[in-house]
Write a protein that holds these residues in place. Structure first.
Motif, mmCIF file in Angstrom:
data_model
loop_
_atom_site.group_PDB
_atom_site.id
_atom_site.type_symbol
_atom_site.label_atom_id
_atom_site.label_comp_id
_atom_site.label_asym_id
_atom_site.label_seq_id
_atom_site.Cartn_x
_atom_site.Cartn_y
_atom_site.Cartn_z
ATOM 1 N N GLN A 216 0.243 -14.781 -6.559
ATOM 2 C CA GLN A 216 0.642 -13.374 -6.654
ATOM 3 C C GLN A 216 -0.573 -12.452 -6.599
ATOM 4 N N ARG A 217 -1.634 -12.865 -7.262
ATOM 5 C CA ARG A 217 -2.851 -12.047 -7.249
ATOM 6 C C ARG A 217 -3.376 -11.859 -5.829
ATOM 7 N N HIS A 218 -3.431 -12.927 -5.055
ATOM 8 C CA HIS A 218 -3.967 -12.813 -3.701
ATOM 9 C C HIS A 218 -3.011 -12.061 -2.779
ATOM 10 N N LEU A 219 -1.712 -12.157 -3.024
ATOM 11 C CA LEU A 219 -0.761 -11.332 -2.278
ATOM 12 C C LEU A 219 -0.992 -9.855 -2.575
ATOM 13 N N LEU A 220 -1.131 -9.530 -3.859
ATOM 14 C CA LEU A 220 -1.302 -8.133 -4.260
ATOM 15 C C LEU A 220 -2.645 -7.565 -3.808
ATOM 16 N N ASN A 221 -3.666 -8.417 -3.692
ATOM 17 C CA ASN A 221 -4.957 -7.937 -3.198
ATOM 18 C C ASN A 221 -4.800 -7.257 -1.838
ATOM 19 N N GLY A 222 -4.069 -7.913 -0.945
ATOM 20 C CA GLY A 222 -3.876 -7.342 0.387
ATOM 21 C C GLY A 222 -2.974 -6.131 0.382
ATOM 22 N N ILE A 223 -1.912 -6.185 -0.427
ATOM 23 C CA ILE A 223 -0.996 -5.046 -0.499
ATOM 24 C C ILE A 223 -1.718 -3.810 -1.032
ATOM 25 N N SER A 224 -2.616 -4.004 -1.996
ATOM 26 C CA SER A 224 -3.369 -2.865 -2.526
ATOM 27 C C SER A 224 -4.260 -2.245 -1.455
ATOM 28 N N GLU A 225 -4.826 -3.067 -0.576
ATOM 29 C CA GLU A 225 -5.630 -2.531 0.523
ATOM 30 C C GLU A 225 -4.758 -1.747 1.498
ATOM 31 N N ALA A 226 -3.568 -2.275 1.787
ATOM 32 C CA ALA A 226 -2.650 -1.553 2.666
ATOM 33 C C ALA A 226 -2.251 -0.217 2.058
ATOM 34 N N LEU A 227 -2.013 -0.202 0.747
ATOM 35 C CA LEU A 227 -1.691 1.060 0.066
ATOM 36 C C LEU A 227 -2.848 2.051 0.161
ATOM 37 N N HIS B 148 -4.985 2.337 2.581
ATOM 38 C CA HIS B 148 -4.924 2.927 3.920
ATOM 39 C C HIS B 148 -3.809 3.961 4.000
ATOM 40 N N GLY B 149 -2.664 3.637 3.372
ATOM 41 C CA GLY B 149 -1.549 4.578 3.392
ATOM 42 C C GLY B 149 -1.867 5.868 2.666
ATOM 43 N N PHE B 150 -2.458 5.759 1.482
ATOM 44 C CA PHE B 150 -2.811 6.956 0.711
ATOM 45 C C PHE B 150 -3.762 7.855 1.488
ATOM 46 N N CYS B 151 -4.670 7.235 2.219
ATOM 47 C CA CYS B 151 -5.692 8.005 2.938
ATOM 48 C C CYS B 151 -5.201 8.562 4.278
ATOM 49 N N GLN B 152 -4.243 7.873 4.906
ATOM 50 C CA GLN B 152 -3.939 8.206 6.299
ATOM 51 C C GLN B 152 -2.474 8.450 6.627
ATOM 52 N N SER B 153 -1.540 7.876 5.849
ATOM 53 C CA SER B 153 -0.160 7.878 6.341
ATOM 54 C C SER B 153 0.851 7.825 5.206
ATOM 55 N N ARG B 154 1.618 8.902 5.062
ATOM 56 C CA ARG B 154 2.721 8.894 4.094
ATOM 57 C C ARG B 154 3.787 7.877 4.523
ATOM 58 N N GLU B 155 3.997 7.760 5.841
ATOM 59 C CA GLU B 155 4.990 6.833 6.354
ATOM 60 C C GLU B 155 4.639 5.395 5.977
ATOM 61 N N LEU B 156 3.363 5.012 6.131
ATOM 62 C CA LEU B 156 2.938 3.658 5.765
ATOM 63 C C LEU B 156 3.115 3.439 4.270
ATOM 64 N N THR B 157 2.740 4.414 3.473
ATOM 65 C CA THR B 157 2.888 4.292 2.022
ATOM 66 C C THR B 157 4.349 4.066 1.642
ATOM 67 N N ASP B 158 5.261 4.838 2.250
ATOM 68 C CA ASP B 158 6.685 4.678 1.948
ATOM 69 C C ASP B 158 7.197 3.305 2.363
ATOM 70 N N LEU B 159 6.733 2.799 3.514
ATOM 71 C CA LEU B 159 7.164 1.482 3.983
ATOM 72 C C LEU B 159 6.787 0.390 2.984
ATOM 73 N N ILE B 160 5.625 0.554 2.348
ATOM 74 C CA ILE B 160 5.150 -0.447 1.389
ATOM 75 C C ILE B 160 5.867 -0.307 0.055
ATOM 76 N N VAL B 161 6.048 0.925 -0.407
ATOM 77 C CA VAL B 161 6.537 1.176 -1.756
ATOM 78 C C VAL B 161 8.040 1.036 -1.862
ATOM 79 N N GLN B 162 8.788 1.484 -0.856
ATOM 80 C CA GLN B 162 10.261 1.528 -0.976
ATOM 81 C C GLN B 162 10.899 0.180 -1.282
ATOM 82 N N PRO B 163 10.472 -0.937 -0.658
ATOM 83 C CA PRO B 163 11.097 -2.219 -1.001
ATOM 84 C C PRO B 163 10.809 -2.660 -2.444
ATOM 85 N N LEU B 164 9.771 -2.083 -3.039
ATOM 86 C CA LEU B 164 9.397 -2.462 -4.409
ATOM 87 C C LEU B 164 10.049 -1.587 -5.453
ATOM 88 N N ALA B 165 10.675 -0.483 -5.023
ATOM 89 C CA ALA B 165 11.250 0.488 -5.969
ATOM 90 C C ALA B 165 12.506 -0.081 -6.624
#
Length: 216
Positions: free
Chosen positions: A186-197, A199-216
């Motif tokens: 789980q830790r290594h899975l979350l490491n990558g997801i945090s990096e993707a987040l 990128h989303g925070f810095c560049q793309s609301r759409e990318l951020t929503d794609l990552i966060v919505q399935p976890l909500a």
């Protein structure tokens, strides 16, 4: 005077199970100029056990000359495995020595098989050997797939700080086999997801929503 720089661009291939199909895809993934050269697969001790056997068999079955080098893996204070302690000048120099002694030319390719650390080490190797040779990533972690392998920044650590030594060097091809993520903690899975987040925070609301919505 002036000289055109190497283009900073990479092809990305995403396919479930592709690491088991390299006899078919090997010569598509490895550029033609490398097909007759000595090429080097660099992996870590965990990926060596999980994937290196079938990857080496597939690449050699495709008619490629490939030799394997293995980077050590250690266990950190949390009990998780980590290759970060191997991202050093000492490990880098040892890999350089082994590759040069075994034989290399300007058409050789460095192939990384592993996560972000292996991807980074191989990026620096490819950038400095013969002043720059072909780099291919077979990335096996979310950290690699979402950040390290799909970036042009290549680096190794120095005793005075992280990623202080490195360069910008593109992989010709980046291969992502999502089935490899099933082996991650789980830790290594979350490491990558945090990096993707990030990128989303810095560049793309759409990318951020794609990552966060399935976890909500």
């Amino acid at each position: 005077f002036a000289r055109a720089a190497r283009p900073l661009s990479s092809d990305v291939l995403i396919k479930n199970g592709i690491l088991s199909e390299l006899k078919e895809y090997g010569k598509e993934i490895i550029p033609a100029r490398c097909h007759e050269a000595s090429n080097y697969l660099v992996t870590d001790a965990i990926c060596d056990e999980l994937y290196a056997g079938k990857v080496m068999a597939g690449l050699r079955g495709a008619g490629l000359n490939v030799q394997k080098l293995v980077v050590p893996v250690m266990t950190d204070e949390s009990g998780e495995t980590s290759t970060e302690p191997s991202k050093t000048r000492e490990v880098f120099d040892q890999l350089v020595d082994e590759i040069i002694e075994a034989g290399i030319n300007k058409n050789s390719c460095i192939i990384s098989l592993g996560g972000g650390v292996v991807n980074n080490i191989c990026g620096v190797l490819a950038a400095v050997l013969y002043r720059g040779i072909t780099l291919v990533h077979l990335t096996t972690t979310t950290m690699g797939a979402f950040d390290a392998a799909i970036d042009f920044k290549q680096g190794i650590n120095h005793p005075l700080g992280k990623n202080l030594l490195g360069t910008y060097w593109p992989a010709s091809t980046i291969v992502i086999d999502p089935t490899t993520f099933r082996t991650l903690s789980q830790r290594h899975l979350l490491n990558g997801i945090s990096e993707a987040l990030k990128h989303g925070f810095c560049q793309s609301r759409e990318l951020t929503d794609l990552i966060v919505q399935p976890l909500a």
